[in-house]
Write a protein that holds these residues in place. Sequence first.
Motif, PDB file in Angstrom:
ATOM      1  N   LEU A 230       0.815  -1.208   0.000  1.00 40.25           N
ATOM      2  CA  LEU A 230       0.000   0.000   0.000  1.00 40.25           C
ATOM      3  C   LEU A 230       0.853   1.264   0.000  1.00 40.25           C
ATOM      4  CD1 LEU A 230      -2.977  -0.940   2.356  1.00 40.25           C
ATOM      5  CD2 LEU A 230      -2.873  -0.966  -0.139  1.00 40.25           C
ATOM      6  N   THR A 231       2.033   1.192   0.566  1.00 38.95           N
ATOM      7  CA  THR A 231       2.948   2.333   0.504  1.00 38.95           C
ATOM      8  C   THR A 231       3.278   2.660  -0.957  1.00 38.95           C
ATOM      9  OG1 THR A 231       3.927   1.851   2.648  1.00 38.95           O
ATOM     10  CG2 THR A 231       5.237   3.184   1.142  1.00 38.95           C
ATOM     11  N   ILE A 232       3.518   1.624  -1.762  1.00 41.22           N
ATOM     12  CA  ILE A 232       3.827   1.831  -3.182  1.00 41.22           C
ATOM     13  C   ILE A 232       2.576   2.266  -3.946  1.00 41.22           C
ATOM     14  CG2 ILE A 232       4.598   0.675  -5.300  1.00 41.22           C
ATOM     15  CD1 ILE A 232       6.392  -1.078  -3.534  1.00 41.22           C
ATOM     16  N   ILE A 233       1.434   1.635  -3.640  1.00 41.40           N
ATOM     17  CA  ILE A 233       0.181   1.982  -4.314  1.00 41.40           C
ATOM     18  C   ILE A 233      -0.176   3.443  -4.062  1.00 41.40           C
ATOM     19  CG2 ILE A 233      -2.329   1.598  -4.233  1.00 41.40           C
ATOM     20  CD1 ILE A 233      -1.657  -1.420  -3.847  1.00 41.40           C
ATOM     21  N   ASN A 234       0.038   3.924  -2.864  1.00 41.67           N
ATOM     22  CA  ASN A 234      -0.276   5.319  -2.524  1.00 41.67           C
ATOM     23  C   ASN A 234       0.558   6.324  -3.314  1.00 41.67           C
ATOM     24  OD1 ASN A 234      -2.256   4.614  -0.677  1.00 41.67           O
ATOM     25  ND2 ASN A 234      -0.871   4.666   1.081  1.00 41.67           N
ATOM     26  N   GLN A 235       1.679   5.859  -3.852  1.00 42.16           N
ATOM     27  CA  GLN A 235       2.565   6.753  -4.614  1.00 42.16           C
ATOM     28  C   GLN A 235       2.196   6.820  -6.095  1.00 42.16           C
ATOM     29  OE1 GLN A 235       6.430   5.140  -3.764  1.00 42.16           O
ATOM     30  NE2 GLN A 235       6.463   5.919  -1.658  1.00 42.16           N
ATOM     31  N   LEU A 236       1.250   5.980  -6.517  1.00 35.58           N
ATOM     32  CA  LEU A 236       0.820   6.020  -7.913  1.00 35.58           C
ATOM     33  C   LEU A 236       0.100   7.337  -8.200  1.00 35.58           C
ATOM     34  CD1 LEU A 236      -0.667   2.406  -8.319  1.00 35.58           C
ATOM     35  CD2 LEU A 236       1.554   3.225  -9.144  1.00 35.58           C
ATOM     36  N   GLU A 237       0.342   7.905  -9.373  1.00 39.97           N
ATOM     37  CA  GLU A 237      -0.295   9.170  -9.724  1.00 39.97           C
ATOM     38  C   GLU A 237      -1.811   9.059  -9.824  1.00 39.97           C
ATOM     39  OE1 GLU A 237       1.291  11.062 -13.157  1.00 39.97           O
ATOM     40  OE2 GLU A 237       3.363  11.114 -12.404  1.00 39.97           O
ATOM     41  N   VAL A 238      -2.294   7.873 -10.141  1.00 43.05           N
ATOM     42  CA  VAL A 238      -3.740   7.692 -10.301  1.00 43.05           C
ATOM     43  C   VAL A 238      -4.468   7.579  -8.958  1.00 43.05           C
ATOM     44  CG1 VAL A 238      -3.586   6.645 -12.578  1.00 43.05           C
ATOM     45  CG2 VAL A 238      -3.434   5.194 -10.536  1.00 43.05           C
TER      46      VAL A 238
ATOM     47  N   GLN B 181      -5.738   8.977  -5.627  1.00 44.53           N
ATOM     48  CA  GLN B 181      -6.056  10.348  -5.242  1.00 44.53           C
ATOM     49  C   GLN B 181      -6.097  10.594  -3.730  1.00 44.53           C
ATOM     50  OE1 GLN B 181      -6.640  12.905  -7.901  1.00 44.53           O
ATOM     51  NE2 GLN B 181      -5.313  11.206  -8.522  1.00 44.53           N
ATOM     52  N   SER B 182      -6.133   9.544  -2.945  1.00 44.90           N
ATOM     53  CA  SER B 182      -6.102   9.702  -1.492  1.00 44.90           C
ATOM     54  C   SER B 182      -5.480   8.454  -0.885  1.00 44.90           C
ATOM     55  CB  SER B 182      -7.503   9.928  -0.931  1.00 44.90           C
ATOM     56  OG  SER B 182      -8.338   8.824  -1.194  1.00 44.90           O
ATOM     57  N   PRO B 183      -4.851   8.585   0.274  1.00 44.53           N
ATOM     58  CA  PRO B 183      -4.201   7.417   0.894  1.00 44.53           C
ATOM     59  C   PRO B 183      -5.180   6.274   1.092  1.00 44.53           C
ATOM     60  CG  PRO B 183      -3.567   9.433   2.029  1.00 44.53           C
ATOM     61  CD  PRO B 183      -4.667   9.806   1.084  1.00 44.53           C
ATOM     62  N   SER B 184      -4.730   5.073   0.823  1.00 41.69           N
ATOM     63  CA  SER B 184      -5.580   3.897   0.982  1.00 41.69           C
ATOM     64  C   SER B 184      -5.755   3.571   2.458  1.00 41.69           C
ATOM     65  CB  SER B 184      -4.960   2.695   0.258  1.00 41.69           C
ATOM     66  OG  SER B 184      -3.634   2.498   0.717  1.00 41.69           O
ATOM     67  N   LEU B 185      -6.830   2.899   2.749  1.00 38.42           N
ATOM     68  CA  LEU B 185      -7.127   2.445   4.114  1.00 38.42           C
ATOM     69  C   LEU B 185      -7.264   0.929   4.092  1.00 38.42           C
ATOM     70  CD1 LEU B 185      -9.545   3.627   6.802  1.00 38.42           C
ATOM     71  CD2 LEU B 185     -10.151   1.493   5.593  1.00 38.42           C
ATOM     72  N   PHE B 186      -6.800   0.266   5.164  1.00 36.24           N
ATOM     73  CA  PHE B 186      -7.044  -1.163   5.262  1.00 36.24           C
ATOM     74  C   PHE B 186      -7.561  -1.490   6.655  1.00 36.24           C
ATOM     75  CE2 PHE B 186      -2.628  -0.869   6.702  1.00 36.24           C
ATOM     76  CZ  PHE B 186      -2.579  -1.756   7.775  1.00 36.24           C
ATOM     77  N   ILE B 187      -8.458  -2.473   6.699  1.00 37.01           N
ATOM     78  CA  ILE B 187      -9.022  -2.962   7.943  1.00 37.01           C
ATOM     79  C   ILE B 187      -8.906  -4.476   7.960  1.00 37.01           C
ATOM     80  CG2 ILE B 187     -11.070  -3.050   9.431  1.00 37.01           C
ATOM     81  CD1 ILE B 187     -12.140  -0.582   8.007  1.00 37.01           C
TER      82      ILE B 187
END
Length: 427
Positions: free
Chosen positions: A408-416, A418-424
């Motif tokens: 998710l750290t890498i996914i959050n850096q993708l330009e597409v 738009q907001s930090p991901s959340l996981f539960i």
Amino acid sequence: MDKSTINIGLIGFGTIGSGVVEIFNQNSDLIEKKTGKKVNLKKVVDLDITTDRGVKIDPSQLSTDVNDILEDPSIDIVIELIGGYEPALGFILKAIENRKHVVTANKALLAKHWNEIMSAAEKKNVRISFEASVGGGIPLLQPLNESLAANKIEAIYGIINGTANYILTKMSNEGLNFEEVLKEAQIKGYAEQDPTFDIEGHDTAQKLIILTILGFGAYVKQEKFHVEGITHITSEDIKFAKDNHYVIKLLGISQIIDGELEVRVHPTLIPKTHLLASVNDVYNGVYLVGDFLGPAMMYGQGAGMEATASAVLGDCIDIINNPLKRVPYGPQKSLVKSIKNIEDVTSKYYIRLTALDQAGVLQAVSGILNDFNISIESVLQKKTSNGDKVPIYMVTHEASEKNIRQALTIINQLEVVQSPSLFIRIL
């Protein structure tokens, strides 16, 4: 206690203390029948003894001097209900030094100073009881420590904070957002004006420390395990959970897997078929598994004047009837080999992210997850009126937390994105 009259001193005449006085007013005959002794509330100490608490009490019972309890040799049991660390710790240690039994509801103090308090009580051969510290009026700690003593406890899952549970229940039932429900909870008195302690998981963590000691013989300080609150939970997450037959609860988890102890507090997606899913509003529930008992759940009011006061007086009655009972609350050798780091935990996960509505987004996200050995069980991408942004919801198969965090750290850096991901995590 080889005396015909047992004297009790109460430190703290707040909400719970008022409940203790009321029980004495209404049920003193019942207490006498259950102990075979006259039980006398001799002294009640508080800094404020003038405010009307709505309960009857003889003014001669009231004092502002705690030494009227701690230094009175006729007082056998001290009830501490002022909360916090100091001066409560000093009062309890002084009571123990003077060979008085102690009853407390102070989970914060026990969680932080467990070994010091229990060692002092063991040296002076007095009992310290604290049923009301976890789960309010629910009979929980004594059954866990005594009735289930023949079992090796394998897992404890607890919904043990009424404020957080009320907020999440209200969000689920009415589709409201977190801020709206929090304000309502504060108006109704279910949440403090500063609710941080409850909504950020600290109250649950302190109670979980006590449950972990009784269940596994391991004292784990709060800074040694993961604690996460509910402030980031949105109405979107609640709706996804409902649509997919889950509920979201703030869960305290303590369990042994292959000799490793997992202790953690965080929001959790719980299947609607699980017993804990039915624990709603301000109620508490603790679900545990014993190797011979199997699963069991204790449920009831986790707070409140009457429920908590009933547990306090229950402890007093138990001490009167069993003053020499050996209660293995002190430092003990644990069967736990090690404490598992949160990053080494494995679980299924719910993931939410917001991305641009364009081709290749899901492929990019799923590719990164695949690079970290995370497989997707289901995915939902919803169209919105926003047009260029869409929420994406995923449920993974079981994966390691370390891999989830790194992916998710890498996914959050993708330009597409738009907001930090959340996981539960999912139970």
